[in-house]
Design an enzyme around this catalytic site. Structure first.
Site, PDB file in Angstrom:
ATOM      1  N   THR A  56     -35.348  95.717   2.585  1.00 26.25           N
ATOM      2  CA  THR A  56     -36.232  96.244   3.622  1.00 26.25           C
ATOM      3  C   THR A  56     -35.680  97.564   4.143  1.00 26.25           C
ATOM      4  O   THR A  56     -34.472  97.708   4.314  1.00 26.25           O
ATOM      5  CB  THR A  56     -36.350  95.232   4.781  1.00 26.25           C
ATOM      6  N   GLY A  57     -36.574  98.515   4.392  1.00 29.39           N
ATOM      7  CA  GLY A  57     -36.164  99.806   4.949  1.00 29.39           C
ATOM      8  C   GLY A  57     -36.697 100.946   4.107  1.00 29.39           C
ATOM      9  O   GLY A  57     -37.260 100.733   3.024  1.00 29.39           O
ATOM     10  N   SER A  58     -36.483 102.167   4.571  1.00 32.09           N
ATOM     11  CA  SER A  58     -37.088 103.328   3.920  1.00 32.09           C
ATOM     12  C   SER A  58     -36.555 103.552   2.515  1.00 32.09           C
ATOM     13  O   SER A  58     -37.298 103.918   1.601  1.00 32.09           O
ATOM     14  CB  SER A  58     -36.879 104.577   4.776  1.00 32.09           C
ATOM     15  N   GLY A  77     -30.988  98.616   1.051  1.00 36.19           N
ATOM     16  CA  GLY A  77     -30.326  99.730   1.706  1.00 36.19           C
ATOM     17  C   GLY A  77     -29.265  99.228   2.678  1.00 36.19           C
ATOM     18  O   GLY A  77     -28.968  98.038   2.740  1.00 36.19           O
ATOM     19  N   ASP A 104     -27.316 100.459   6.728  1.00 34.99           N
ATOM     20  CA  ASP A 104     -27.183 101.429   7.824  1.00 34.99           C
ATOM     21  C   ASP A 104     -25.815 102.099   7.780  1.00 34.99           C
ATOM     22  O   ASP A 104     -25.670 103.252   8.169  1.00 34.99           O
ATOM     23  CB  ASP A 104     -27.415 100.736   9.161  1.00 34.99           C
ATOM     24  N   GLY A 119     -30.877  97.548  10.894  1.00 34.23           N
ATOM     25  CA  GLY A 119     -31.600  98.570  11.648  1.00 34.23           C
ATOM     26  C   GLY A 119     -33.106  98.373  11.586  1.00 34.23           C
ATOM     27  O   GLY A 119     -33.829  98.682  12.525  1.00 34.23           O
ATOM     28  N   GLU A 141     -32.494  89.333   4.839  1.00 35.55           N
ATOM     29  CA  GLU A 141     -31.750  90.151   3.877  1.00 35.55           C
ATOM     30  C   GLU A 141     -30.457  89.448   3.458  1.00 35.55           C
ATOM     31  O   GLU A 141     -30.092  89.453   2.282  1.00 35.55           O
ATOM     32  CB  GLU A 141     -31.432  91.519   4.486  1.00 35.55           C
TER      33      GLU A 141
END
Length: 234
Positions: A30-32, A86, A88, A100, A107
């Site tokens: 999860t995340g950009s 990903g 942080d 984040g 996760e």
């Protein structure tokens, strides 16, 4: 390679795609940066690659579904080949701070169910000591104040002090996919990462924390000069 952050995320994601083989069961982070991997994976699936993805959040599930990636739950596929996610922060020995995006519990469950976890990030995420990024701690809504006090006390035992606050979104407490709250602890540098993680694990109201220790086996870090591979010896 340009130092553009989005371009670097895409390059790290592209490097991770090289570790994906036909027939794999994949944990989708999860995340950009993880989003970029999902988009690239979808192109491979459209071209005929056979994989099954287990998403770590509702957000990732929606993206993967829209892009046509076959999905399963962890109930259906409890043993995964590889998770791509990903971070942080990436510290020594591939210790991580994650959460984040608010999906740290799922996760961590997915990463632990995988034979291997590869972290994708740009070089800004690599640090000498974890902790500049506020540590996300997922907590039960019941007994919130008592849990926050216990977190503060655990911090003091590790000589860590700083603001801890409940994460908010749109002026209201942020609620995770699992129905919990997240407390962000701005403790600064956390030298004794394992000891502090163990201490947090002993607090009944803490569901999970964003210190990922011993889970990642490889990090693919995009730099302006190319993608750098970091293994657990870093």
């Amino acid at each position: 390679m340009a130092a553009d952050p989005k371009a670097m995320k895409i390059e790290a994601a592209r490097a991770a795609l090289g570790h994906v083989e036909d027939g794999m069961k994949l944990g989708l982070g999860t995340g950009s940066t993880a989003d970029e991997f999902v988009r690239l994976l979808a192109e491979k699936v459209a071209a005929g690659m056979k994989v099954v993805g287990v998403p770590t959040s509702v957000r990732t599930e929606q993206l993967a579904r829209e892009l046509g990636i076959p999905l399963a739950t962890l109930e259906e596929e409890p043993a995964l080949d590889l998770t791509i996610d990903g971070a942080d922060e990436i510290g020594p020995g591939l210790s991580l701070i994650k959460g984040g995006g608010g999906a740290l519990l799922r996760e961590k469950i997915v990463a632990a169910a995988s034979k291997k976890m590869i972290v994708i990030a740009d070089e800004s995420k690599v640090v000498e000591t974890l902790g500049a990024f506020p540590l996300p701690i997922e907590v039960n809504q019941f007994g919130l104040r008592a849990t926050m006090i216990a977190i503060e006390e655990a911090g003091r035992r590790s000589a860590l002090t700083g603001e801890i606050k409940v994460r908010e979104k749109d002026g209201k407490p942020f609620v995770t996919d699992g129905g919990h709250l997240i407390v962000d602890a701005s403790f600064g540098r956390i030298p004794a990462t394992k000891a502090f993680a163990d201490d947090l694990n002993m607090i009944p109201g803490v569901v999970e924390h964003g210190l990922f220790i011993g889970l990642a086996s490889l990090a693919l870090v995009a730099t302006p000069g190319g993608v750098k591979v970091i293994d657990g010896k870093h």
